[in-house]
Design a protein around this motif. Structure first.
Motif, PDB file in Angstrom:
ATOM      1  N   LEU A  22     -52.072 -44.649 -10.507  1.00  0.00           N
ATOM      2  CA  LEU A  22     -52.919 -45.808 -10.809  1.00  0.00           C
ATOM      3  C   LEU A  22     -52.641 -46.323 -12.212  1.00  0.00           C
ATOM      4  O   LEU A  22     -52.585 -47.544 -12.439  1.00  0.00           O
ATOM      5  CB  LEU A  22     -54.390 -45.410 -10.664  1.00  0.00           C
ATOM      6  CG  LEU A  22     -55.424 -46.519 -10.899  1.00  0.00           C
ATOM      7  CD1 LEU A  22     -55.204 -47.675  -9.925  1.00  0.00           C
ATOM      8  CD2 LEU A  22     -56.838 -45.965 -10.745  1.00  0.00           C
ATOM      9  N   MET A  23     -52.439 -45.429 -13.148  1.00  0.00           N
ATOM     10  CA  MET A  23     -52.120 -45.831 -14.514  1.00  0.00           C
ATOM     11  C   MET A  23     -50.814 -46.625 -14.557  1.00  0.00           C
ATOM     12  O   MET A  23     -50.697 -47.617 -15.284  1.00  0.00           O
ATOM     13  CB  MET A  23     -52.019 -44.590 -15.409  1.00  0.00           C
ATOM     14  CG  MET A  23     -51.525 -44.859 -16.820  1.00  0.00           C
ATOM     15  SD  MET A  23     -52.684 -45.860 -17.794  1.00  0.00           S
ATOM     16  CE  MET A  23     -53.818 -44.558 -18.316  1.00  0.00           C
ATOM     17  N   ARG A  24     -49.846 -46.214 -13.766  1.00  0.00           N
ATOM     18  CA  ARG A  24     -48.572 -46.940 -13.729  1.00  0.00           C
ATOM     19  C   ARG A  24     -48.771 -48.359 -13.237  1.00  0.00           C
ATOM     20  O   ARG A  24     -48.135 -49.295 -13.720  1.00  0.00           O
ATOM     21  CB  ARG A  24     -47.584 -46.187 -12.842  1.00  0.00           C
ATOM     22  CG  ARG A  24     -47.024 -44.918 -13.470  1.00  0.00           C
ATOM     23  CD  ARG A  24     -46.068 -44.220 -12.537  1.00  0.00           C
ATOM     24  NE  ARG A  24     -45.612 -42.955 -13.091  1.00  0.00           N
ATOM     25  CZ  ARG A  24     -45.366 -41.872 -12.373  1.00  0.00           C
ATOM     26  NH1 ARG A  24     -45.536 -41.906 -11.055  1.00  0.00           N
ATOM     27  NH2 ARG A  24     -44.957 -40.757 -12.941  1.00  0.00           N
ATOM     28  N   GLN A  25     -49.635 -48.530 -12.262  1.00  0.00           N
ATOM     29  CA  GLN A  25     -49.919 -49.884 -11.773  1.00  0.00           C
ATOM     30  C   GLN A  25     -50.512 -50.744 -12.877  1.00  0.00           C
ATOM     31  O   GLN A  25     -50.132 -51.910 -13.033  1.00  0.00           O
ATOM     32  CB  GLN A  25     -50.893 -49.821 -10.591  1.00  0.00           C
ATOM     33  CG  GLN A  25     -50.299 -49.257  -9.312  1.00  0.00           C
ATOM     34  CD  GLN A  25     -51.221 -49.476  -8.128  1.00  0.00           C
ATOM     35  OE1 GLN A  25     -51.808 -50.551  -7.978  1.00  0.00           O
ATOM     36  NE2 GLN A  25     -51.357 -48.459  -7.288  1.00  0.00           N
ATOM     37  N   ALA A  26     -51.421 -50.169 -13.657  1.00  0.00           N
ATOM     38  CA  ALA A  26     -52.022 -50.916 -14.764  1.00  0.00           C
ATOM     39  C   ALA A  26     -50.981 -51.302 -15.800  1.00  0.00           C
ATOM     40  O   ALA A  26     -50.994 -52.413 -16.346  1.00  0.00           O
ATOM     41  CB  ALA A  26     -53.128 -50.082 -15.403  1.00  0.00           C
ATOM     42  N   GLN A  27     -50.038 -50.402 -16.070  1.00  0.00           N
ATOM     43  CA  GLN A  27     -48.980 -50.692 -17.031  1.00  0.00           C
ATOM     44  C   GLN A  27     -48.049 -51.789 -16.527  1.00  0.00           C
ATOM     45  O   GLN A  27     -47.684 -52.703 -17.278  1.00  0.00           O
ATOM     46  CB  GLN A  27     -48.187 -49.418 -17.323  1.00  0.00           C
ATOM     47  CG  GLN A  27     -48.968 -48.371 -18.096  1.00  0.00           C
ATOM     48  CD  GLN A  27     -48.216 -47.065 -18.225  1.00  0.00           C
ATOM     49  OE1 GLN A  27     -47.418 -46.713 -17.360  1.00  0.00           O
ATOM     50  NE2 GLN A  27     -48.468 -46.332 -19.306  1.00  0.00           N
ATOM     51  N   VAL A  28     -47.678 -51.710 -15.261  1.00  0.00           N
ATOM     52  CA  VAL A  28     -46.785 -52.716 -14.681  1.00  0.00           C
ATOM     53  C   VAL A  28     -47.428 -54.103 -14.722  1.00  0.00           C
ATOM     54  O   VAL A  28     -46.762 -55.108 -14.983  1.00  0.00           O
ATOM     55  CB  VAL A  28     -46.425 -52.330 -13.223  1.00  0.00           C
ATOM     56  CG1 VAL A  28     -45.723 -53.488 -12.522  1.00  0.00           C
ATOM     57  CG2 VAL A  28     -45.536 -51.098 -13.213  1.00  0.00           C
ATOM     58  N   LEU A  29     -48.724 -54.166 -14.507  1.00  0.00           N
ATOM     59  CA  LEU A  29     -49.438 -55.444 -14.518  1.00  0.00           C
ATOM     60  C   LEU A  29     -49.719 -55.948 -15.931  1.00  0.00           C
ATOM     61  O   LEU A  29     -50.253 -57.046 -16.106  1.00  0.00           O
ATOM     62  CB  LEU A  29     -50.761 -55.303 -13.751  1.00  0.00           C
ATOM     63  CG  LEU A  29     -50.634 -55.066 -12.237  1.00  0.00           C
ATOM     64  CD1 LEU A  29     -51.992 -54.727 -11.642  1.00  0.00           C
ATOM     65  CD2 LEU A  29     -50.047 -56.299 -11.556  1.00  0.00           C
TER      66      LEU A  29
END
Length: 371
Positions: A32-39
């Motif tokens: 989930l953290m990776r998704q936040a970073q990508v966005l």
């Protein structure tokens, strides 16, 4: 609880949530953290916060000018309410700085919090931060979260089951109904507890800076009020201002966790579930977000405490979809429904006849780990 638009009682034994299998305690949140970073949702929002910081100082200056201009008038009670709302909004901004949302530098965030909390609002930042950090580490966990410790309102099933006296028994079993009126005293409590905490505890960073700022804020503000208004009217003004301030803060913070499942001290949950399962989001769009200082996105705030407030609304649907894919209940409801749940929970706990702990999670965890 509420999964999307489907309501499920928080203490319903049929409402279950999965416990993470061994070895996956961090992987779920990492994805989930990776998704936040990508966005790009972990980036700073300097323009947003500098506008609010400058606006807060300008609003306080404008209020002081208006207060002095209005002089000895009963209309000053309206000014007291305006100031209470302004102080609450500044407190929300101080909360953002305390969570390192505003600046990249920890020192800059600390000084912003000191100015906002101590000098403008009159609450000790150092005292509050220590307490609030323990809450974030273990929200709604019995024996670990200071926000559910016994006090004037009982939030866990610890009170005596047979309080003496009919009046006391009635008060305990109906505590939900007087919870919100009792928040009128929350402002007084925050000022006093902050002063007592920063004076008595030597481990508070910048302790004497905090003491000095509190003296300037509380003493200087009282002096201003009594210089403009006669004693009786000044005392009433201060009472109204602090009472409305406490009521506003109480109404903003109560829906976040009260009425959500309580976690027994012996139950261990991974970070994702520990934060999501006991937090409640409030629907209502931008208006509610402004009213609650972004705390309406409580789940996202607990998962990403340092994320800038404007990004909470953007990441909320991402978190909701991710939780749905993982089979983790994601609770969101309207503000009136949340208030109703708060009252019901407090009355139920006051009866001390039911166990509001997270029984479904306990049962499921035991099925995975019989220890």
């Amino acid at each position: 609880m509420r999964r999307g638009s489907e309501a499920v009682a928080a203490d319903d034994p049929a409402a279950t949530a999965p416990a993470s299998p061994p070895g996956s305690s961090t992987s779920d949140f990492t994805a989930l953290m990776r998704q936040a970073q990508v966005l790009g949702l972990l980036r700073r929002r300097y323009g947003y916060y500098w506008t609010r910081l400058v606006g807060a100082v300008a609003a306080v200056a404008a209020w002081v000018a208006g207060f002095i201009w209005l002089g000895d008038s009963w209309w000053q009670l309206g000014m007291a309410i305006v100031l209470a709302v302004l102080m609450t909004q500044i407190a929300f901004l101080g909360h953002d700085a305390a969570h390192r949302q505003i600046f990249r530098s920890a020192g800059w965030n600390d000084w912003a919090s000191l100015v906002l909390a101590n000098l403008l609002v009159g609450i000790s930042y150092g005292w509050w931060r220590a307490k609030h950090n323990r809450h974030h580490a273990n929200p709604n966990k019995h024996g670990a979260d200071p926000d559910i410790a016994p006090g004037a309102i009982v939030l866990t099933p610890e009170p005596p089951t047979n309080p003496r006296g009919a009046v006391l028994r009635w008060l305990v079993t109906h505590q939900g109904w007087y919870f919100f009126p009792l928040t009128l005293l929350e402002g007084f409590s925050l000022h006093w507890d902050g002063i007592r905490g920063v004076v008595s505890r030597s481990d508070v960073p910048r302790r004497w800076v905090e003491v000095g700022l509190l003296m300037v804020r509380l003493g200087g503000f009282a002096a201003l009020v009594f210089a403009v208004l006669p004693p009786g009217k000044a005392a009433l003004f201060l009472t109204v201002q602090i009472a409305v301030f406490g009521l506003y803060l109480g109404c903003a913070f109560a829906p976040n966790h009260i009425g959500m499942p309580l976690v027994p001290a012996t139950l261990r949950l991974d970070f994702l579930r520990r934060q999501v399962l006991v937090s409640r989001n409030i629907t209502g769009g931008r208006a509610v977000s402004v009213l609650m200082g972004g705390l309406n996105h409580q789940i996202e705030h607990h998962l990403f405490p340092s994320i800038a407030r404007p990004h909470l609304r953007t990441i909320a649907p991402v978190v909701a979809a991710y939780c749905a894919a993982q089979g983790i209940p994601y609770t969101q409801t309207s503000l009136p429904t949340a208030f109703r749940d708060v009252v019901r929970h407090l009355n139920r706990v006051g009866l001390a006849g039911n166990d509001p702990f997270l029984c479904p999670l306990v049962a499921q965890r035991r099925s995975i780990d019989p220890r």
